[in-house]
Design a protein around this motif. Sequence first.
Motif, short mmCIF file in Angstrom:
data_model
loop_
_atom_site.label_atom_id
_atom_site.label_comp_id
_atom_site.label_asym_id
_atom_site.label_seq_id
_atom_site.Cartn_x
_atom_site.Cartn_y
_atom_site.Cartn_z
N LEU A 1 32.80 95.11 -3.26
CA LEU A 1 31.60 95.70 -3.84
C LEU A 1 30.71 94.56 -4.32
N GLN A 2 29.64 94.31 -3.61
CA GLN A 2 28.67 93.30 -4.00
C GLN A 2 27.65 93.95 -4.91
N MET A 3 27.56 93.46 -6.14
CA MET A 3 26.67 94.06 -7.12
C MET A 3 25.56 93.07 -7.45
N PHE B 1 31.39 108.03 -9.61
CA PHE B 1 31.41 107.50 -8.24
C PHE B 1 30.35 106.41 -8.10
N VAL B 2 30.75 105.28 -7.52
CA VAL B 2 29.82 104.18 -7.31
C VAL B 2 29.44 104.06 -5.83
N SER C 1 24.48 88.70 -10.40
CA SER C 1 25.25 89.36 -9.34
C SER C 1 26.73 89.11 -9.56
N LEU C 2 27.53 89.99 -9.00
CA LEU C 2 28.98 89.88 -9.11
C LEU C 2 29.60 90.58 -7.91
N ARG C 3 30.73 90.04 -7.44
CA ARG C 3 31.42 90.63 -6.30
C ARG C 3 32.83 91.03 -6.70
N LEU C 4 33.13 92.28 -6.51
CA LEU C 4 34.47 92.79 -6.76
C LEU C 4 35.21 92.93 -5.43
N ASP D 1 23.64 107.45 -7.08
CA ASP D 1 22.20 107.31 -7.29
C ASP D 1 21.87 106.11 -8.17
N SER D 2 22.72 105.83 -9.15
CA SER D 2 22.41 104.78 -10.12
C SER D 2 22.57 103.37 -9.57
N VAL D 3 23.23 103.23 -8.43
CA VAL D 3 23.48 101.89 -7.90
C VAL D 3 22.86 101.66 -6.53
N ARG D 4 22.33 102.72 -5.94
CA ARG D 4 21.76 102.60 -4.59
C ARG D 4 20.69 101.52 -4.57
N ALA D 5 20.71 100.70 -3.55
CA ALA D 5 19.78 99.59 -3.33
C ALA D 5 20.12 98.36 -4.16
N ARG D 6 21.11 98.45 -5.05
CA ARG D 6 21.54 97.28 -5.80
C ARG D 6 22.97 96.85 -5.44
#
Length: 124
Positions: A81-83, A47-48, A17-20, A62-67
């Motif tokens: 942005l919490q990843m 777009f993220v 995980s990483l937080r921006l 779509d590629s990041v939804r739920a993550r």
Amino acid sequence: QVSLVESGGGLVQAGDSLRLVCKATGRPFSSYTMAWFRQAPGNEREFVAGISWSGGGTTYGDSVRARFFISRDNVKNTVSLQMSSLKPEDTAVYSCAARLGGAITDTVSDYAYWGHGTQVTVSS
């Protein structure tokens, strides 16, 4: 006018995980709809996630939804942005962007203000 500076990027392993964080200075921060975009080498800017001026509305690619999870603090003038569950394909330069008023959109040209970006590299 608003100035944006991102921080928090780095090199992580898949699954980490990483937080921006994007810090804004200038015009009242709550006037802006905010978003995160990313761009990998050879690819167009993607777009993220986006968040409304109040924080009450969010949209995800779509590629990041739920993550990934976007949030903002209108007192500290930051958008985060919490990843999580990062994948090698998440490797890119991540930039925050601001749009004065208006709805969240996934269109690059709708955002007038941009930070310089922060590199996120995810190793497999």
